[in-house]
Design a protein around this motif. Structure first.
Motif, PDB file in Angstrom:
ATOM      1  N   MET A   1       0.833  -1.167   0.000  1.00 17.56           N
ATOM      2  CA  MET A   1       0.000   0.000   0.000  1.00 17.56           C
ATOM      3  C   MET A   1       0.890   1.247   0.000  1.00 17.56           C
ATOM      4  N   LEU A   2       0.499   2.246  -0.770  1.00 15.55           N
ATOM      5  CA  LEU A   2       1.229   3.505  -0.848  1.00 15.55           C
ATOM      6  C   LEU A   2       1.100   4.295   0.452  1.00 15.55           C
ATOM      7  N   VAL A   3       2.200   4.916   0.865  1.00 19.64           N
ATOM      8  CA  VAL A   3       2.239   5.723   2.087  1.00 19.64           C
ATOM      9  C   VAL A   3       2.846   7.081   1.730  1.00 19.64           C
ATOM     10  N   TYR A   4       2.137   8.151   2.083  1.00 23.55           N
ATOM     11  CA  TYR A   4       2.615   9.510   1.781  1.00 23.55           C
ATOM     12  C   TYR A   4       2.961  10.272   3.050  1.00 23.55           C
ATOM     13  N   ASP A   5       3.505   9.604   4.031  1.00 22.02           N
ATOM     14  CA  ASP A   5       3.842  10.191   5.327  1.00 22.02           C
ATOM     15  C   ASP A   5       5.348  10.470   5.374  1.00 22.02           C
ATOM     16  N   ILE A  29       7.347   8.976  -0.776  1.00 23.50           N
ATOM     17  CA  ILE A  29       6.359   7.947  -1.078  1.00 23.50           C
ATOM     18  C   ILE A  29       6.927   6.630  -0.554  1.00 23.50           C
ATOM     19  N   GLY A  30       6.187   5.964   0.298  1.00 23.03           N
ATOM     20  CA  GLY A  30       6.616   4.681   0.833  1.00 23.03           C
ATOM     21  C   GLY A  30       5.721   3.559   0.360  1.00 23.03           C
ATOM     22  N   TRP A  31       6.185   2.320   0.591  1.00 21.00           N
ATOM     23  CA  TRP A  31       5.379   1.135   0.296  1.00 21.00           C
ATOM     24  C   TRP A  31       5.317   0.305   1.562  1.00 21.00           C
ATOM     25  N   GLU A  32       4.092  -0.041   1.942  1.00 21.46           N
ATOM     26  CA  GLU A  32       3.850  -0.762   3.184  1.00 21.46           C
ATOM     27  C   GLU A  32       3.280  -2.149   2.893  1.00 21.46           C
ATOM     28  N   GLU A  33       3.783  -3.130   3.609  1.00 21.05           N
ATOM     29  CA  GLU A  33       3.273  -4.506   3.561  1.00 21.05           C
ATOM     30  C   GLU A  33       2.960  -4.929   4.991  1.00 21.05           C
ATOM     31  N   VAL A  38       8.312  -1.147   3.888  1.00 19.31           N
ATOM     32  CA  VAL A  38       9.355  -2.019   3.347  1.00 19.31           C
ATOM     33  C   VAL A  38      10.178  -1.316   2.270  1.00 19.31           C
ATOM     34  N   ALA A  39       9.717  -0.134   1.833  1.00 25.47           N
ATOM     35  CA  ALA A  39      10.459   0.628   0.830  1.00 25.47           C
ATOM     36  C   ALA A  39      10.083   2.096   0.950  1.00 25.47           C
ATOM     37  N   GLY A  40      11.016   2.932   0.533  1.00 28.78           N
ATOM     38  CA  GLY A  40      10.748   4.361   0.549  1.00 28.78           C
ATOM     39  C   GLY A  40      11.513   5.087  -0.529  1.00 28.78           C
ATOM     40  N   VAL A  41      10.919   6.161  -0.998  1.00 26.75           N
ATOM     41  CA  VAL A  41      11.555   7.064  -1.949  1.00 26.75           C
ATOM     42  C   VAL A  41      11.416   8.469  -1.382  1.00 26.75           C
ATOM     43  N   ARG A  62       9.159  -7.728  -1.000  1.00 24.29           N
ATOM     44  CA  ARG A  62       8.554  -7.674  -2.339  1.00 24.29           C
ATOM     45  C   ARG A  62       7.857  -6.331  -2.524  1.00 24.29           C
ATOM     46  N   TRP A  63       8.625  -5.335  -2.871  1.00 24.90           N
ATOM     47  CA  TRP A  63       8.084  -3.989  -2.960  1.00 24.90           C
ATOM     48  C   TRP A  63       8.103  -3.403  -4.363  1.00 24.90           C
ATOM     49  N   MET A  64       8.830  -4.015  -5.284  1.00 25.98           N
ATOM     50  CA  MET A  64       8.930  -3.461  -6.644  1.00 25.98           C
ATOM     51  C   MET A  64       7.687  -3.826  -7.444  1.00 25.98           C
ATOM     52  N   ARG A  65       6.598  -3.251  -7.045  1.00 27.60           N
ATOM     53  CA  ARG A  65       5.321  -3.504  -7.704  1.00 27.60           C
ATOM     54  C   ARG A  65       5.037  -2.374  -8.680  1.00 27.60           C
ATOM     55  N   ARG A  66       4.336  -2.713  -9.736  1.00 28.01           N
ATOM     56  CA  ARG A  66       4.040  -1.738 -10.791  1.00 28.01           C
ATOM     57  C   ARG A  66       3.359  -0.494 -10.210  1.00 28.01           C
TER      58      ARG A  66
END
Length: 139
Positions: A1-5, A29-33, A38-41, A62-66
């Motif tokens: 799920m996208l995270v904008y925090d 922009i982060g990615w949450e599982e 689990v990932a951040g930009v 596993r965060w490199m999702r489209r």
């Protein structure tokens, strides 16, 4: 799920990128599982033509999702309207270099002897017209 925090993503990334400091213009922009990042930009140094991008992730996650890649490139190219995204990687960090090149970033310059280990720092760039993750209107 996208995270904008920004606070959460910056805290996650600061522990993974030595020397990372927060800037006034920084966006994230982060990615949450399963409730965990689990990932951040992080984006910084915005100007009408360029933005600097920093990426960090939990090894093996596993965060490199489209969906995540689209969001990470849509923000600078479509929302901010920059022409290019820049990033830097120590020459000795072959995993990060391979990752950048896999995404489509191209080496643009080298800062000879500028890395903490005495090696080069490589400047990578993705230009708007080379981005395969979003449909980018040409100017």
């Amino acid at each position: 799920m996208l995270v904008y925090d920004l606070d959460a993503v910056h805290a996650f990334m600061k522990g993974r990128i030595p020397g990372l400091h927060r800037c006034d213009d920084m966006q994230a922009i982060g990615w949450e599982e399963r409730g965990q990042l689990v990932a951040g930009v992080l984006y910084e140094g915005f100007n009408p033509h360029n933005v600097w991008m920093h990426v960090a992730a939990v090894p093996g996650a596993r965060w490199m999702r489209r969906e995540y890649l689209r969001a990470c490139f849509a923000y600078p190219f479509l929302v901010c309207g920059v022409e290019r995204i820049s990033g830097y990687v120590n020459e000795s960090n072959w995993q990060a270099r391979g990752f950048d090149e896999h995404l489509g970033f191209k080496e643009e310059a080298r800062l000879r002897g500028a890395a903490p280990d005495g090696g080069d720092v490589i400047i990578y760039v993705m230009r708007r017209e080379d981005c395969r993750y979003v449909q980018v209107p040409q100017h």
